[in-house]
Design an enzyme around this catalytic site. Structure first.
Site, PDB file in Angstrom:
ATOM      1  N   GLY A  41       0.833  -1.198   0.000  1.00  0.00           N
ATOM      2  CA  GLY A  41       0.000   0.000   0.000  1.00  0.00           C
ATOM      3  C   GLY A  41       0.861   1.238   0.000  1.00  0.00           C
ATOM      4  O   GLY A  41       2.067   1.153  -0.213  1.00  0.00           O
ATOM      5  N   THR A  42       0.222   2.370   0.260  1.00  0.00           N
ATOM      6  CA  THR A  42       0.971   3.623   0.224  1.00  0.00           C
ATOM      7  C   THR A  42       2.056   3.652   1.293  1.00  0.00           C
ATOM      8  O   THR A  42       3.092   4.254   1.117  1.00  0.00           O
ATOM      9  CB  THR A  42       0.023   4.799   0.477  1.00  0.00           C
ATOM     10  OG1 THR A  42      -0.823   4.454   1.573  1.00  0.00           O
ATOM     11  CG2 THR A  42      -0.837   5.083  -0.740  1.00  0.00           C
ATOM     12  N   TYR A  43       1.819   2.978   2.404  1.00  0.00           N
ATOM     13  CA  TYR A  43       2.763   3.006   3.524  1.00  0.00           C
ATOM     14  C   TYR A  43       3.977   2.119   3.288  1.00  0.00           C
ATOM     15  O   TYR A  43       5.023   2.307   3.865  1.00  0.00           O
ATOM     16  CB  TYR A  43       2.042   2.510   4.786  1.00  0.00           C
ATOM     17  CG  TYR A  43       1.449   1.145   4.565  1.00  0.00           C
ATOM     18  CD1 TYR A  43       2.232   0.013   4.714  1.00  0.00           C
ATOM     19  CD2 TYR A  43       0.126   0.999   4.132  1.00  0.00           C
ATOM     20  CE1 TYR A  43       1.716  -1.234   4.446  1.00  0.00           C
ATOM     21  CE2 TYR A  43      -0.389  -0.240   3.874  1.00  0.00           C
ATOM     22  CZ  TYR A  43       0.405  -1.352   4.026  1.00  0.00           C
ATOM     23  OH  TYR A  43      -0.089  -2.591   3.737  1.00  0.00           O
ATOM     24  N   ASP A 163     -10.346   4.620  10.884  1.00  0.00           N
ATOM     25  CA  ASP A 163     -10.293   3.947   9.582  1.00  0.00           C
ATOM     26  C   ASP A 163     -10.833   2.524   9.676  1.00  0.00           C
ATOM     27  O   ASP A 163     -10.247   1.591   9.123  1.00  0.00           O
ATOM     28  CB  ASP A 163      -8.872   3.955   9.023  1.00  0.00           C
ATOM     29  CG  ASP A 163      -8.856   3.645   7.528  1.00  0.00           C
ATOM     30  OD1 ASP A 163      -9.914   3.833   6.881  1.00  0.00           O
ATOM     31  OD2 ASP A 163      -7.817   3.208   7.005  1.00  0.00           O
TER      32      ASP A 163
END
Lengths: 448, 423
Positions: A41-43, A163
């Site tokens: 993912g983005t992380y 989230d």
């Protein structure tokens, strides 16, 4: 001789310190063998790994190392990583994913979590695509109960998750629900900054509470409760209950009015009324909201939740819980504690400790899929061309994954569920690998 | 977690004893003539963190967290083998993030360079990545325990104005989802109502405790209670009130003597004697903490003031002192007018000692100063002296490493190996 030394002292007085620390540090690969790649993912990426000491399986979340051009460098640990680390070090609860340790190595951060074989999203896909039958009321109740139980712990610790969504809620192979991904979570005890200051957008759009959609600057734990309602409804119907289209941020990164998402909510719950929600008219987007509704009462949106529940949540009490999780006014919405006291959880069938207890063995969702192609690239290769190698490995892996998807494509159902297994877990996926594809807001809306 | 100190990393992993702290300074002790210099370094660096924090507009709680990070780092490391200045900057940078009020790394680098330059430190790297690298090692040495409890919260729980946490709590004005934290110790209930000036004084005393290692040894609620206790003793009008209340029973004069704690006996007599509008002594007794421990802590804080009295800011003193004085004035302005949190936040960073330089309504600490007066003839220590001392310590350490007992000089790379082998 001493000149050289003092030169070193003046120019890099921390050199000896770093040498000591680097030497003493246990490396990730000293302690764990990497079994495969789970998701990205983005992380960064998540890997499945086994402890070399006790053979226990873990999920290792590797935060992306910072890059300036092609050179990996230190640019400061991200707020979200600091948050996740700081919160996870303090908490411990059966229904929250446990952090085993954090390893800082070669400019990267590795968070070693307990491993969970399944997640809510995968269970939903398994039922909608493979079994093609709803989740039984017993399982639905157990999943919801344990989710609320974990949330109660977080809320008592003054943590808002911010989230919650099916992909972030995991289940172990022994059927215990574990709330994961505290990357957006925040401590609300005496904040020095208001909550909205740090993160303009919180909660994935489908699970976002109406007060957030209406631009509330101050919000509280109730946003998590709304998300629980959405998750429970999704478990019951196997599809997102409010599946709106997200309006994108404009070029100035202003947060737009989320018209479509609100309409999706109004279609089921009716238009909110100032009499039921006193704070409503003070919200920034109130005027925009007013314009959405038909002016004549005849056509305005009515609450159809009971109707919605009729075909989906059979026992009456379950529908009543859902109704109270979806109360518009955040101050009147149930708290996690109140929700756990609800009659639904007291009547038969009672929620079980193992959520799969009543499920026949052949209907339990399959194990999380891992790919082996990308595993070697977890550790930067010390060679000069390691970057290039890593990139090549990544491209190869993507190609392989793509290929397998194509092959499975001959069976449209297995394609979905198959991908879901590998995709689900730690959420927030980069667009390309997400299940389904069409710009899905299962992706985390995160900025700043 | 936020309310449960007893299950926190702070309590479980970072409550240390004197022996551990002594051990932590063992290497440094070899390179100083007087062990007291190390205590002066503790004051110097706390002041430095506070000053850098103010430049970065960090709130007092963030500054306190940064200071705790610094102290924890030096439980595991030595001054003589590290560069404390970059550690100071990294502590502020990480603390800002850990307290959810991040500042840009660029600002930290430039403010730190400017501030440290005033102390003659020219080697602070201008490169962001150097600070980020230090952050990385710092977080590792902190074992990723980034949530710190502070006495301010206990102070506000015990003495904050009733009826919500309004302007009293530092962060209260932002509050949605804020609840009054439960007390995590004792049985006491209710609140102690103190004058604005007295609460301020207790707050400043807490600020001052960060100049020592007390935050590593004692749980924060005990530090807060000690600060309240010292305030009851030293805050002129509050003391007068207590004295008036306890006038008749001859045994209870103990409360006004500077160092003897109210014993259980005296508090009980005060309790039973008469129903005063507010029974302060009874309130303290009702907290159900060891008053002997509070007395010990009081002594430690007073000896910190005695030591601190011999510390003088030199060439930077002018600006610092006026900044303090201004902070002081705005503190009381803000307190009076009940103005916004931002200003109050700055005001909250004051100290009791510096308070003596400003005028009028300031709670005076004449008693504290008197305690230090006897020592006035001893040597005065300045930042310039300490900076020079640090450099000498580091050089001497390096020389020792380069010339081990074998008598053969060692090349730098060999030295690094040796350092590594030593772990």
């Amino acid at each position: 001789m001493l000149d050289e030394l003092s030169y070193n002292v003046v120019n890099d007085p921390m050199r000896i310190y770093r040498a000591k620390r680097d030497f003493a540090r246990k490396r990730v690969t000293d302690k764990y063998s990497i079994l495969g790649f789970i998701s990205s993912g983005t992380y960064g990426r998540v890997y499945k790994a086994e402890s070399k000491i006790d053979r226990v399986v873990h999920a290792i979340k590797k935060f992306k190392p910072d890059k300036e051009g092609d050179i990996v460098t230190y640019t400061g640990i991200s707020q979200s990583a600091i948050r996740e680390i700081a919160l996870n070090r303090e908490i411990s609860h059966e229904n929250v994913v446990a952090l085993n340790e954090v390893i800082l190595e070669d400019k990267s951060i590795y968070m070693v979590f307990e491993y969970a074989e399944h997640d809510f999203l995968q269970v939903i896909h398994h039922h909608s695509q493979t079994l093609r039958s709803p989740i039984t009321p017993t399982v639905l109740k157990s999943l919801t109960y344990q989710l609320l139980n974990g949330l109660l712990y977080l809320h008592n610790a003054h943590i808002i998750h911010r989230d919650l969504k099916p992909a972030n809620i995991l289940i172990t192979s022994s059927g215990v629900v574990k709330i994961g991904d505290l990357g957006l979570a925040r401590l609300t005890y005496q904040p020095l900054q208001p909550l909205f200051a740090g993160d303009k957008v919180v909660v994935t759009i489908w699970y976002r509470a109406p007060e957030l959609l209406l631009g509330a600057k101050h919000y509280n734990k109730a946003v998590d409760i709304w998300a629980v309602g959405c998750v429970m409804a999704e478990l019951a119907s196997l599809r997102p209950i409010f599946k709106g289209e997200e309006a994108k941020l404009d070029s100035k990164k202003n947060v737009p009015f989320q018209k479509d998402q609100l309409l999706k909510i109004f279609e089921v719950l009716g238009t909110p009324d100032e009499r039921d929600w006193p704070g409503l008219k003070d919200l920034p987007e109130y005027q925009n909201m007013k314009r959405l509704d038909y002016s004549d009462v005849e056509h305005s949106y009515q609450n159809r939740l009971a109707e919605w529940c009729q075909s989906r949540i059979r026992p009456h009490q379950g529908g009543d819980l859902l109704r109270q999780l979806f109360i518009y006014d955040p101050d009147r919405r149930l708290t996690a504690y109140e929700a756990l006291q609800h009659k639904w959880f007291q009547e038969e069938p009672l929620p079980s400790k193992n959520v799969f207890q009543s499920v026949p063995a052949n209907q339990i969702p399959p194990h999380r899929r891992i790919t082996h192609d990308e595993a070697p690239s977890m550790m930067p290769v010390p060679a000069a061309n390691s970057q290039a190698q890593a990139q090549i490995a990544q491209v190869q892996a993507q190609a392989a994954a793509h290929l397998s998807q194509q092959l499975m494509g001959s069976h449209p159902l297995s394609q979905q569920s198959g991908r879901a297994g590998s995709v689900a877990s730690f959420a927030s996926l980069s667009g390309g690998t997400a299940a389904g594809g069409s710009g899905h807001p299962r992706k985390k809306a995160r900025m700043g | 977690m936020a309310t449960d100190f007893w299950s926190s990393s702070h309590y479980k992993r970072w409550m240390l004893d004197r022996a551990t702290l002594r051990q932590a300074r063992a290497d440094d002790l070899q390179y100083v003539d007087d062990p007291e210099y190390l205590d002066f370094l503790a004051i110097f660096f706390a002041n430095l963190i506070s000053r850098l924090g103010k430049k970065l507009q960090l709130r007092q709680r963030v500054i306190a967290t940064a200071t705790v990070f610094f102290r924890r780092f030096y439980v595991k490391n030595s001054y003589c083998e590290t560069d404390p200045f970059i550690v100071v900057a990294a502590c502020c940078y990480v603390a800002a993030k850990a307290e959810e009020s991040p500042v840009h790394i660029k600002n930290v680098v430039s403010e730190a360079r400017m501030l440290f330059g005033k102390y003659g430190i020219k080697s602070f790297p201008s490169d962001n990545s150097k600070l980020a690298e230090m952050e990385f090692y710092l977080v590792d040495d902190l074992e990723c325990d980034l949530t710190v409890f502070h006495p301010y919260r206990t102070l506000m729980t015990l003495c904050g104005k009733a009826g919500g946490n309004g302007g009293e709590t530092e962060a209260g004005e932002l509050g949605v989802g804020i609840q009054d934290g439960q007390r995590y110790w004792g049985t006491g209930e209710g609140k102690l109502e103190l004058e604005e000036g007295a609460v301020q004084m207790a707050w400043f005393i807490i600020n001052d405790t960060y100049r020592s290692e007390l935050c590593l040894i004692y749980p924060p609620h005990l530090i807060a209670i000690t600060a309240i206790y010292l305030t009851l003793v030293f805050h002129t009008s509050t003391r007068a009130t207590i004295q008036a209340q306890t006038q008749s029973p001859p045994t209870s004069s103990g409360a006004s003597a500077s160092s003897s704690p109210p014993t259980r006996r005296s508090s009980r007599t005060a309790n039973s004697h008469k129903k005063a509008p507010q029974d302060i002594v009874g309130f303290m007794a009702g907290l159900n903490v060891s008053m002997a421990l509070i007395a010990t802590l009081s002594q430690e804080i007073i000896s910190l003031y005695a030591l601190w009295d011999r510390y003088r800011e030199d060439h930077t003193a002018e600006s610092a002192r006026s900044a303090f004085a201004q902070g002081q004035l705005s503190a009381f302005g803000a307190a009076g007018a009940g103005t916004s949190g931002k200003r109050a936040g700055h005001a909250r960073s004051g100290s009791v000692l510096s308070g003596t330089t400003s005028s009028g309504g300031t709670p005076t600490t004449g008693d504290l100063k008197d305690d230090g007066a006897g020592l006035a003839e001893q040597q005065v220590v300045t930042p310039a002296f300490l900076v020079h001392l640090l450099l000498r310590m580091r050089e001497a350490r390096l020389a020792d490493m380069a010339h081990p007992a074998t008598g053969r000089p060692m090349a730098v790379n060999k030295m690094l190996e040796r350092a590594q082998a030593a772990g």
